[in-house]
Each structure stands twice: as structure tokens, then as C-alpha cells.
Write a protein that holds these residues in place. Structure first.
Motif, PDB file in Angstrom:
ATOM      1  N   VAL A 272       0.831  -1.205   0.000  1.00  0.00           N
ATOM      2  CA  VAL A 272       0.000   0.000   0.000  1.00  0.00           C
ATOM      3  C   VAL A 272       0.867   1.258   0.000  1.00  0.00           C
ATOM      4  N   SER A 273       0.418   2.260  -0.723  1.00  0.00           N
ATOM      5  CA  SER A 273       1.217   3.471  -0.971  1.00  0.00           C
ATOM      6  C   SER A 273       0.961   4.558   0.061  1.00  0.00           C
ATOM      7  N   VAL A 274       1.179   4.280   1.333  1.00  0.00           N
ATOM      8  CA  VAL A 274       0.980   5.316   2.341  1.00  0.00           C
ATOM      9  C   VAL A 274       2.050   5.212   3.437  1.00  0.00           C
ATOM     10  N   TRP A 275       3.316   5.182   3.064  1.00  0.00           N
ATOM     11  CA  TRP A 275       4.374   5.236   4.066  1.00  0.00           C
ATOM     12  C   TRP A 275       4.525   6.650   4.585  1.00  0.00           C
ATOM     13  N   THR A 276       4.302   7.627   3.725  1.00  0.00           N
ATOM     14  CA  THR A 276       4.202   9.020   4.156  1.00  0.00           C
ATOM     15  C   THR A 276       2.993   9.629   3.469  1.00  0.00           C
ATOM     16  N   SER A 277       2.380  10.583   4.124  1.00  0.00           N
ATOM     17  CA  SER A 277       1.198  11.215   3.534  1.00  0.00           C
ATOM     18  C   SER A 277       1.186  12.701   3.883  1.00  0.00           C
ATOM     19  N   SER A 278       0.552  13.450   3.011  1.00  0.00           N
ATOM     20  CA  SER A 278       0.363  14.882   3.233  1.00  0.00           C
ATOM     21  C   SER A 278      -0.935  15.281   2.548  1.00  0.00           C
ATOM     22  N   ASP A 279      -1.246  16.553   2.593  1.00  0.00           N
ATOM     23  CA  ASP A 279      -2.447  17.047   1.917  1.00  0.00           C
ATOM     24  C   ASP A 279      -2.300  16.976   0.403  1.00  0.00           C
ATOM     25  N   PHE A 280      -1.077  16.870  -0.074  1.00  0.00           N
ATOM     26  CA  PHE A 280      -0.820  16.922  -1.517  1.00  0.00           C
ATOM     27  C   PHE A 280      -0.480  15.571  -2.123  1.00  0.00           C
ATOM     28  N   GLY A 281      -0.468  14.495  -1.339  1.00  0.00           N
ATOM     29  CA  GLY A 281      -0.192  13.184  -1.906  1.00  0.00           C
ATOM     30  C   GLY A 281       0.370  12.210  -0.892  1.00  0.00           C
ATOM     31  N   THR A 282       0.759  11.051  -1.399  1.00  0.00           N
ATOM     32  CA  THR A 282       1.329   9.997  -0.572  1.00  0.00           C
ATOM     33  C   THR A 282       2.573   9.444  -1.260  1.00  0.00           C
ATOM     34  N   SER A 283       3.368   8.749  -0.489  1.00  0.00           N
ATOM     35  CA  SER A 283       4.529   8.063  -1.060  1.00  0.00           C
ATOM     36  C   SER A 283       4.766   6.780  -0.276  1.00  0.00           C
ATOM     37  N   ASP A 284       5.421   5.875  -0.940  1.00  0.00           N
ATOM     38  CA  ASP A 284       5.746   4.606  -0.302  1.00  0.00           C
ATOM     39  C   ASP A 284       7.069   4.107  -0.840  1.00  0.00           C
ATOM     40  N   LEU A 285       7.265   2.809  -0.777  1.00  0.00           N
ATOM     41  CA  LEU A 285       8.509   2.214  -1.227  1.00  0.00           C
ATOM     42  C   LEU A 285       8.611   2.160  -2.742  1.00  0.00           C
ATOM     43  N   TRP A 286       7.493   2.238  -3.428  1.00  0.00           N
ATOM     44  CA  TRP A 286       7.479   2.004  -4.867  1.00  0.00           C
ATOM     45  C   TRP A 286       7.087   3.242  -5.673  1.00  0.00           C
ATOM     46  N   ASN A 287       6.165   4.048  -5.172  1.00  0.00           N
ATOM     47  CA  ASN A 287       5.626   5.187  -5.924  1.00  0.00           C
ATOM     48  C   ASN A 287       5.546   6.433  -5.062  1.00  0.00           C
ATOM     49  N   ASN A 288       5.614   7.568  -5.733  1.00  0.00           N
ATOM     50  CA  ASN A 288       5.321   8.856  -5.118  1.00  0.00           C
ATOM     51  C   ASN A 288       4.117   9.428  -5.859  1.00  0.00           C
ATOM     52  N   CYS A 289       3.007   9.557  -5.181  1.00  0.00           N
ATOM     53  CA  CYS A 289       1.783  10.033  -5.813  1.00  0.00           C
ATOM     54  C   CYS A 289       1.441  11.418  -5.256  1.00  0.00           C
ATOM     55  N   SER A 290       1.016  12.300  -6.143  1.00  0.00           N
ATOM     56  CA  SER A 290       0.662  13.642  -5.706  1.00  0.00           C
ATOM     57  C   SER A 290      -0.579  14.118  -6.454  1.00  0.00           C
ATOM     58  N   ILE A 291      -1.219  15.105  -5.872  1.00  0.00           N
ATOM     59  CA  ILE A 291      -2.401  15.708  -6.481  1.00  0.00           C
ATOM     60  C   ILE A 291      -1.971  17.048  -7.065  1.00  0.00           C
ATOM     61  N   ILE A 292      -2.020  17.137  -8.386  1.00  0.00           N
ATOM     62  CA  ILE A 292      -1.626  18.360  -9.081  1.00  0.00           C
ATOM     63  C   ILE A 292      -2.807  18.823  -9.921  1.00  0.00           C
ATOM     64  N   ASN A 293      -3.332  20.011  -9.613  1.00  0.00           N
ATOM     65  CA  ASN A 293      -4.487  20.577 -10.318  1.00  0.00           C
ATOM     66  C   ASN A 293      -5.676  19.617 -10.325  1.00  0.00           C
ATOM     67  N   GLY A 294      -5.902  18.949  -9.206  1.00  0.00           N
ATOM     68  CA  GLY A 294      -7.026  18.032  -9.081  1.00  0.00           C
ATOM     69  C   GLY A 294      -6.789  16.664  -9.680  1.00  0.00           C
ATOM     70  N   ALA A 295      -5.665  16.442 -10.334  1.00  0.00           N
ATOM     71  CA  ALA A 295      -5.360  15.133 -10.933  1.00  0.00           C
ATOM     72  C   ALA A 295      -4.373  14.388 -10.040  1.00  0.00           C
ATOM     73  N   TYR A 296      -4.591  13.099  -9.912  1.00  0.00           N
ATOM     74  CA  TYR A 296      -3.751  12.239  -9.084  1.00  0.00           C
ATOM     75  C   TYR A 296      -2.681  11.622  -9.977  1.00  0.00           C
ATOM     76  N   ARG A 297      -1.412  11.962  -9.744  1.00  0.00           N
ATOM     77  CA  ARG A 297      -0.319  11.490 -10.597  1.00  0.00           C
ATOM     78  C   ARG A 297       0.710  10.754  -9.748  1.00  0.00           C
ATOM     79  N   CYS A 298       1.190   9.644 -10.293  1.00  0.00           N
ATOM     80  CA  CYS A 298       2.191   8.840  -9.600  1.00  0.00           C
ATOM     81  C   CYS A 298       3.453   8.715 -10.440  1.00  0.00           C
ATOM     82  N   SER A 299       4.571   8.715  -9.768  1.00  0.00           N
ATOM     83  CA  SER A 299       5.847   8.481 -10.430  1.00  0.00           C
ATOM     84  C   SER A 299       6.608   7.444  -9.608  1.00  0.00           C
ATOM     85  N   GLY A 300       7.622   6.863 -10.204  1.00  0.00           N
ATOM     86  CA  GLY A 300       8.408   5.856  -9.512  1.00  0.00           C
ATOM     87  C   GLY A 300       9.146   6.435  -8.318  1.00  0.00           C
ATOM     88  N   ALA A 301       9.434   5.578  -7.373  1.00  0.00           N
ATOM     89  CA  ALA A 301      10.137   6.016  -6.172  1.00  0.00           C
ATOM     90  C   ALA A 301      11.586   6.352  -6.510  1.00  0.00           C
TER      91      ALA A 301
END
Length: 157
Positions: free
Chosen positions: A25-54
């Protein structure tokens, strides 16, 4: 005796489920702008949820490897327990099963410690540790306790 074995197996499965969830699960760290884990960094940019590799740093790869090893060793310990349950002689102890489970707990502890120490370099200070990180820390004592119980446990009729 049957209830004791059932309790030990349920404790082992609980630790294994926590290991799976904390690794996947992708919630090792979380903030108002997204989450990150061991595999992905996901963020909310202009209302869109975008993920990139860790990050490709050595420390995150070490944490990934340690978490995967903890799952592998915990699965092997469960398999070995069932094998030893039917093949072990009366009065024998489940040393191999206990050793594998204790190793799994040490792997998850090492991975969580590395993440704790190295994450300030990678994670912004505004982010909080997420529930996957907490589940990894909860899985550590559960796996350790079940491993110690396996080492102490003797097979009876």
C-alpha cells in the motif's frame, strides 16, 4: 492443544497480512498533496492524481529488499510450520520455523529503521508517516513474538 496451534497460526497470519499491506500500500508518508511509499510517489496536481516511480537511492532499494525478504521468510516459516507439524517427532521443537519467523521480524525492523533514518532527506518535513509505515512497525513485534513462540513450542500428540 488444538486451540493453541490455531492461535499461533492466526498470530502468524496476522503478522503476514500486516507485512503484505505495509509493503504494497502506498501510504508510508502522507500529506495534503499526496502519498509516497517504497514504490511510488503520488501527488495531487491541479485536481489530478499522478504517480511516479520512487527514488532510485540505495537506501530505498534496501528497504524494498528487506520488506520483500520479510514477506518471503514469513511465508516460508508458515509453510515450514505445517510441514514440521506433520513430520516432527513427538517432543521436538519448531526451531527452523521460529528461526525463519524471527529473521522475518528482524528484516522488517531493519527496513523500518532505515526508512525512519533516511526519509528526512527524501520526504518534505510537512509530510507525516502513513499507516503502512505504522503497520510495518506493528508487524515487527507480532512476527518476533510468533517466532519466539515457535522456538518454545514442543510437539505433543
Amino acid at each position: 492443544m488444538l486451540l493453541l496451534l490455531l492461535g499461533i497460526v492466526l498470530l502468524h497470519i496476522a503478522a503476514l497480512v500486516l507485512l503484505f499491506i505495509s509493503t504494497i500500500v502506498s501510504v508510508w508518508t502522507s500529506s495534503d498533496f499526496g502519498t509516497s511509499d517504497l514504490w511510488n510517489n503520488c501527488s495531487i496536481i491541479n485536481g489530478a492524481y499522478r504517480c511516479s516511480g520512487a527514488s532510485t537511492g540505495e537506501w530505498i532499494q534496501a528497504v524494498q529488499a528487506l520488506m520483500i525478504l520479510s514477506i518471503i521468510f514469513s511465508c516460508l516459516a508458515l509453510f515450514l510450520f505445517f510441514c514440521q507439524l506433520f513430520t516432527l517427532q513427538k517432543g521436538g521443537r519448531f526451531f527452523i520455523t521460529g528461526t525463519f519467523q524471527i529473521l522475518a521480524s528482524l528484516f522488517v525492523m531493519s527496513g523500518a529503521i532505515i526508512y525512519t533514518v533516511m526519509s528526512p532527506e527524501w520526504v518534505p518535513e510537512t509530510d507525516d508517516f502513513g499507516y503502512s509505515y505504522i503497520l510495518a512497525w506493528v508487524a515487527f513485534p507480532l512476527a518476533l513474538i510468533s517466532g519466539l513462540i515457535y522456538v518454545i513450542l514442543r510437539k505433543r500428540e
